[in-house]
Design an enzyme around this catalytic site. Sequence first.
Site, mmCIF file in Angstrom:
data_model
loop_
_atom_site.group_PDB
_atom_site.id
_atom_site.type_symbol
_atom_site.label_atom_id
_atom_site.label_comp_id
_atom_site.label_asym_id
_atom_site.label_seq_id
_atom_site.Cartn_x
_atom_site.Cartn_y
_atom_site.Cartn_z
ATOM 1 N N ASP A 38 0.823 -1.204 0.000
ATOM 2 C CA ASP A 38 0.000 0.000 0.000
ATOM 3 C C ASP A 38 0.861 1.259 0.000
ATOM 4 O O ASP A 38 2.049 1.225 0.302
ATOM 5 C CB ASP A 38 -0.953 0.010 1.198
ATOM 6 N N GLU B 98 -0.575 -1.897 5.212
ATOM 7 C CA GLU B 98 0.311 -1.816 6.375
ATOM 8 C C GLU B 98 0.221 -0.447 7.042
ATOM 9 O O GLU B 98 0.415 -0.329 8.244
ATOM 10 C CB GLU B 98 1.762 -2.089 5.948
ATOM 11 N N GLU B 99 -0.080 0.576 6.253
ATOM 12 C CA GLU B 99 0.019 1.952 6.744
ATOM 13 C C GLU B 99 -1.158 2.399 7.613
ATOM 14 O O GLU B 99 -1.061 3.410 8.297
ATOM 15 C CB GLU B 99 0.143 2.927 5.562
ATOM 16 N N HIS C 12 8.200 8.441 4.198
ATOM 17 C CA HIS C 12 7.011 9.279 4.430
ATOM 18 C C HIS C 12 7.238 10.738 4.036
ATOM 19 O O HIS C 12 6.362 11.574 4.273
ATOM 20 C CB HIS C 12 6.514 9.186 5.880
#
Length: 398
Positions: free
Chosen positions: A83, A141-142, A368
């Site tokens: 993702d 996962e995020e 990020h």
Amino acid sequence: MNVKELLFEKLDAKQAEMVKHRRYLHQHPELSFQETGTASYIKDFYKNKDVTVTQPVQGSHAIIVEIKGKHPGQTIGLRADFDALPITEEADVPFKSLNEGVMHACGHDAHTAYLLGLADAFIELKDQLSGTIKIIHQHAEELPPGGAQQIMASGVLNDVDEIYGIHVVPVAGPEVIGFNKENAFAGSSTFTLTIKGLGGHAASPHKTHDALVAGTNFVNTLQTIVSRRIDPSEMGVITVGAFEAPGGANIIQDKVTIKGTARYLNDDLEQFMYEEIEKVAQSVAVGFDVTYDLDYQFGYPVLYNHPKQTNHVVDILSASKGDYFEHLVEIPAVSGSEDFAYYLKEIPGTFYIVGCKPEHTETPYMNHHPKFEVNEDALIVAAKSLGEIALNRLMATE
């Protein structure tokens, strides 16, 4: 030529294809729980290959690929997430995101790319393998509750003896692999606090219950939880990331919204931090004559790298140091969180780091960040390291 040499030869031949996978996925990022196109791309890759492909979580995009060796052995799980994040890309690359406001800013495109290459090589070598490899292409996962928890709840990994995974991080170049033992990545929780008071004219504060002042007091008092309520030998972080109080210069606000996160390397602190944050909110409500609503979400648990499996990884990779990578280093515990922790709660294994710092970059943009980039040499390092770990552990008797 032994199986490891054959595997590495195949991976070298697939390196360009891995890069191609990574760049396609980078151009087509999708948010957590919305990865329809990514899942289709992965499933299409395995079409007409001699493997079993299943989607064990109803309504999700998780994909499990089972590669059965010809000889008996252990069942080893290898996981990569796929993702992306709600970030507008600013990296200057020719394969920039085509989805506005969505970016692979954490490297999950690289994770998926190297695992596709590795899985393909293992499929071609399955008659020479012992045991079974389960390739875990994980969604979401995020975003808690995360895809790992759903996959574990499905039972599809109940027969897995050990599990391994990697994250790419630009703290160093691909010549560096980092590992840590026991409590390795922090657990995390998030909270949203809404404070409601009584607004009014800025010239008459005595006729109001100022939510903004109450909110600033809450933020300041939060800092005492780590500094005064937690043992200094324990790692704890509380960060406020958003303070929303729209209004004008001559208006006293009647509502503010505060968002933040708590991090910890000891599972015992998960509930403790929640209780302390609740106490601070209660005290602010009483002291400033306001009301509040605390939406507290427990996130991912502390990621525990099992010492036995981590030691095996260190032994395996130490023998290859100087071949496809140069440095194997033990790193401190990481304050970031990872939902791979859910696998390790039930299955022995370890999660480690491969450097992906771009060449000729002194200060890389970290995961990020909208300018985050991956040195694509990390793909072959990740594939070879995870590949030789899997080969070794498939035949393990202890």
